[in-house]
Design an enzyme around this catalytic site. Sequence first.
Site, mmCIF file in Angstrom:
data_model
loop_
_atom_site.group_PDB
_atom_site.id
_atom_site.type_symbol
_atom_site.label_atom_id
_atom_site.label_comp_id
_atom_site.label_asym_id
_atom_site.label_seq_id
_atom_site.Cartn_x
_atom_site.Cartn_y
_atom_site.Cartn_z
ATOM 1 N N ASP A 199 0.824 -1.207 0.000
ATOM 2 C CA ASP A 199 0.000 0.000 0.000
ATOM 3 C C ASP A 199 0.857 1.255 0.000
ATOM 4 O O ASP A 199 2.010 1.242 0.461
ATOM 5 C CB ASP A 199 -0.895 0.034 1.247
ATOM 6 C CG ASP A 199 -1.850 -1.140 1.308
ATOM 7 O OD1 ASP A 199 -2.188 -1.663 0.235
ATOM 8 O OD2 ASP A 199 -2.249 -1.525 2.421
ATOM 9 N N LYS A 200 0.270 2.336 -0.461
ATOM 10 C CA LYS A 200 0.941 3.632 -0.459
ATOM 11 C C LYS A 200 1.479 3.976 0.935
ATOM 12 O O LYS A 200 2.609 4.441 1.086
ATOM 13 C CB LYS A 200 -0.036 4.715 -0.930
ATOM 14 C CG LYS A 200 0.504 6.126 -0.840
ATOM 15 C CD LYS A 200 -0.581 7.148 -1.153
ATOM 16 C CE LYS A 200 -0.088 8.557 -0.909
ATOM 17 N NZ LYS A 200 -1.160 9.565 -1.102
#
Length: 288
Positions: free
Chosen positions: A136-137
Amino acid sequence: MMEYIIDSSFNDARLDRFLRKKYENTPLTEIFKGIRTGKIKVNGKKSKENYRLKEGDIIKVLISGGETEEKKLMKISEKDMDSLKKGIVYEDEKVVIFNKEANMVMHKGSGHDYGLSELFKSYYKTDEFNFVNRIDKSTSGLVIGAKNLNVTRELAQEVREGNTDKKYYILVNGIVSKNEFTLKTYLKKEDTKVVELESYEPGAKESISYFKVLKRGKKNTILEAKLETGRTHQLRVQLSSLGHPIVGDGKYGKAGKSMFLFSYYCEIPKYKLKIELPLPEKYLERLD
């Protein structure tokens, strides 16, 4: 004939949407006909237009013409170049292991003109570069990049068959009582979030994670986690449902400047490759 190997940027995308992107100048009816008649195959077999692609899938297209022209590689800034060099923790002729900072996106899209994938394509001056796993970011830590399509195919298969190993350091809210525990749950995407279900229902996927307590503080706990399955937001949702959301996780807990989820360990036995990074100091600083 054209051949495409699916990387993490098209994981879970529909087959017809992927082909629409690759063949913008071909009528959709012709694409559907190609799928129906077997002129477009996935992993050597006929498929359906709504098939959800997986990393490492191989698509062969026998319809001619209409391919979307490949976009030119982006120009990379000196600042981005320095950031890439600083983050590379291992590199050989096949693979690069990169230590991604939190809030750095893997691919362009969703309001971002470019991501790590586009930067590395420019860095190595090849459109064949692909990441074979993604995080994920807001997650930081190790991601695996392949320098050409053959390595992408080989590595993606290793990841898909569970032959690679990744571990995480996590700082969670509250004091976790059990020293070691396993979470086996069903997760399902709903709108912009993933939810945990008490039992199976259509669209849900079984999700298995292993946890070990490394250190307890007065308010928080540091865990080590290992995934058996790699579902979207798996660790974040499971720990939040357990009552111990990850510190800084604004989606499933309380927002902070950064989320304390760090992919610190990566092992690829096929390549005799093992990378391990130390526990970041800030995790110990935030224990209490």
